[in-house]
Scaffold this motif. Sequence first.
Motif, PDB file in Angstrom:
ATOM      1  N   PHE A   4     -27.913  21.889  37.223  1.00  0.00           N
ATOM      2  CA  PHE A   4     -27.751  22.410  35.788  1.00  0.00           C
ATOM      3  C   PHE A   4     -27.456  23.811  35.729  1.00  0.00           C
ATOM      4  N   ILE A   5     -26.719  24.234  34.735  1.00  0.00           N
ATOM      5  CA  ILE A   5     -26.125  25.491  34.665  1.00  0.00           C
ATOM      6  C   ILE A   5     -27.022  26.336  33.719  1.00  0.00           C
ATOM      7  N   CYS A   6     -27.213  27.512  34.247  1.00  0.00           N
ATOM      8  CA  CYS A   6     -28.313  28.483  33.571  1.00  0.00           C
ATOM      9  C   CYS A   6     -27.242  29.209  32.333  1.00  0.00           C
ATOM     10  N   ASP A   7     -28.056  28.909  31.071  1.00  0.00           N
ATOM     11  CA  ASP A   7     -27.084  29.593  29.990  1.00  0.00           C
ATOM     12  C   ASP A   7     -27.227  31.207  29.969  1.00  0.00           C
ATOM     13  N   LYS A  25     -39.111  30.160  14.588  1.00  0.00           N
ATOM     14  CA  LYS A  25     -39.694  30.992  13.647  1.00  0.00           C
ATOM     15  C   LYS A  25     -39.726  30.703  12.244  1.00  0.00           C
ATOM     16  N   GLY A  26     -41.009  30.610  12.115  1.00  0.00           N
ATOM     17  CA  GLY A  26     -41.440  29.676  10.594  1.00  0.00           C
ATOM     18  C   GLY A  26     -41.004  28.378  10.748  1.00  0.00           C
ATOM     19  N   ARG A  27     -39.910  27.957   9.857  1.00  0.00           N
ATOM     20  CA  ARG A  27     -39.182  26.599   9.829  1.00  0.00           C
ATOM     21  C   ARG A  27     -38.074  26.464  10.391  1.00  0.00           C
ATOM     22  N   GLU A  28     -37.708  27.426  11.150  1.00  0.00           N
ATOM     23  CA  GLU A  28     -36.492  27.635  11.719  1.00  0.00           C
ATOM     24  C   GLU A  28     -36.492  27.241  13.467  1.00  0.00           C
ATOM     25  N   LEU A  29     -35.802  26.379  14.115  1.00  0.00           N
ATOM     26  CA  LEU A  29     -35.335  26.194  15.321  1.00  0.00           C
ATOM     27  C   LEU A  29     -34.088  26.519  15.919  1.00  0.00           C
ATOM     28  N   GLY A  30     -34.118  27.007  16.839  1.00  0.00           N
ATOM     29  CA  GLY A  30     -32.428  27.362  17.423  1.00  0.00           C
ATOM     30  C   GLY A  30     -32.683  27.897  18.935  1.00  0.00           C
ATOM     31  N   ASN A  31     -31.450  28.648  19.319  1.00  0.00           N
ATOM     32  CA  ASN A  31     -30.890  29.042  20.749  1.00  0.00           C
ATOM     33  C   ASN A  31     -31.734  28.162  21.818  1.00  0.00           C
ATOM     34  N   PHE A  32     -31.408  26.927  21.750  1.00  0.00           N
ATOM     35  CA  PHE A  32     -31.782  26.005  22.848  1.00  0.00           C
ATOM     36  C   PHE A  32     -31.282  26.215  24.015  1.00  0.00           C
ATOM     37  N   THR A  33     -31.685  26.809  25.125  1.00  0.00           N
ATOM     38  CA  THR A  33     -31.167  26.879  26.221  1.00  0.00           C
ATOM     39  C   THR A  33     -31.649  26.467  27.464  1.00  0.00           C
ATOM     40  N   ILE A  34     -30.904  26.320  28.729  1.00  0.00           N
ATOM     41  CA  ILE A  34     -31.753  25.757  29.958  1.00  0.00           C
ATOM     42  C   ILE A  34     -31.361  26.971  31.077  1.00  0.00           C
ATOM     43  N   THR A  35     -32.316  27.686  31.167  1.00  0.00           N
ATOM     44  CA  THR A  35     -32.237  28.934  32.100  1.00  0.00           C
ATOM     45  C   THR A  35     -33.149  28.917  33.367  1.00  0.00           C
ATOM     46  N   HIS A  36     -33.075  29.941  34.250  1.00  0.00           N
ATOM     47  CA  HIS A  36     -34.222  29.990  35.373  1.00  0.00           C
ATOM     48  C   HIS A  36     -35.371  30.219  34.754  1.00  0.00           C
ATOM     49  N   LEU A  80     -32.639  23.113  11.742  1.00  0.00           N
ATOM     50  CA  LEU A  80     -32.046  23.317  12.916  1.00  0.00           C
ATOM     51  C   LEU A  80     -31.044  24.514  12.698  1.00  0.00           C
ATOM     52  N   ASN A  81     -31.073  25.647  13.213  1.00  0.00           N
ATOM     53  CA  ASN A  81     -30.210  26.906  12.874  1.00  0.00           C
ATOM     54  C   ASN A  81     -28.973  26.831  14.146  1.00  0.00           C
ATOM     55  N   ASP A  82     -29.036  26.075  14.987  1.00  0.00           N
ATOM     56  CA  ASP A  82     -27.882  26.013  16.074  1.00  0.00           C
ATOM     57  C   ASP A  82     -27.809  24.984  16.591  1.00  0.00           C
ATOM     58  N   PHE A  83     -26.901  24.010  15.996  1.00  0.00           N
ATOM     59  CA  PHE A  83     -26.745  22.740  16.495  1.00  0.00           C
ATOM     60  C   PHE A  83     -25.955  22.588  17.720  1.00  0.00           C
ATOM     61  N   SER A  84     -25.116  23.480  18.032  1.00  0.00           N
ATOM     62  CA  SER A  84     -24.203  23.586  19.382  1.00  0.00           C
ATOM     63  C   SER A  84     -25.260  23.856  20.608  1.00  0.00           C
ATOM     64  N   SER A  85     -26.315  24.554  20.306  1.00  0.00           N
ATOM     65  CA  SER A  85     -26.970  24.865  21.636  1.00  0.00           C
ATOM     66  C   SER A  85     -27.791  23.784  21.990  1.00  0.00           C
ATOM     67  N   LEU A  86     -28.382  23.091  20.961  1.00  0.00           N
ATOM     68  CA  LEU A  86     -29.179  21.729  21.300  1.00  0.00           C
ATOM     69  C   LEU A  86     -28.252  20.720  22.011  1.00  0.00           C
ATOM     70  N   LYS A  87     -27.009  20.616  21.337  1.00  0.00           N
ATOM     71  CA  LYS A  87     -26.105  19.746  21.861  1.00  0.00           C
ATOM     72  C   LYS A  87     -25.781  19.823  23.355  1.00  0.00           C
ATOM     73  N   LYS A  88     -25.641  21.049  23.676  1.00  0.00           N
ATOM     74  CA  LYS A  88     -25.313  21.776  25.024  1.00  0.00           C
ATOM     75  C   LYS A  88     -26.265  21.206  26.199  1.00  0.00           C
ATOM     76  N   ALA A  89     -27.667  21.619  25.779  1.00  0.00           N
ATOM     77  CA  ALA A  89     -28.769  21.373  26.501  1.00  0.00           C
ATOM     78  C   ALA A  89     -28.936  19.890  26.685  1.00  0.00           C
ATOM     79  N   ILE A  90     -28.776  19.243  25.537  1.00  0.00           N
ATOM     80  CA  ILE A  90     -29.135  17.716  25.814  1.00  0.00           C
ATOM     81  C   ILE A  90     -27.890  17.146  26.516  1.00  0.00           C
ATOM     82  N   ALA A  91     -26.567  17.332  26.537  1.00  0.00           N
ATOM     83  CA  ALA A  91     -25.592  17.063  27.527  1.00  0.00           C
ATOM     84  C   ALA A  91     -26.074  17.020  28.939  1.00  0.00           C
TER      85      ALA A  91
END
Length: 107
Positions: A4-7, A25-36, A80-91
């Motif tokens: 895995f690569i740390c974001d 935050k409330g009804r918003e999800l975002g900034n999906f990251t894989i980190t240390h 979902l506020n940021d689809f690209s971050s979720l897509k990157k983490a899931i990949a």
Amino acid sequence: MSSFICDSCGQEVSLYDGVLSWYRKGRELGNFTITHRPGKHCSGRPENNVYRDLFRVASVKGYLAFVQYLIARWSEGCVLNDFSSLKKAIAQINSHIDEGIASLLGE
């Protein structure tokens, strides 16, 4: 197995030293990251307020539980506020699971 690569820092993160995090935050999800893990090697993503151990999410059972979590949040009206971050983490997670299954099958 795949690494895995740390974001946050861009370095390799092992399965047991990593976390999948995001903010809710409330009804918003975002900034999906894989980190240390925060404080272990780098700062992680302090703005995120939901965490899952990477080794749990990167198992088939844990991955399906994560997908179920997302579906439940969307059924509650979360967006979902940021689809690209979720897509990157899931990949990254999918690559790890695919390699594990191939290894079990001897491929």
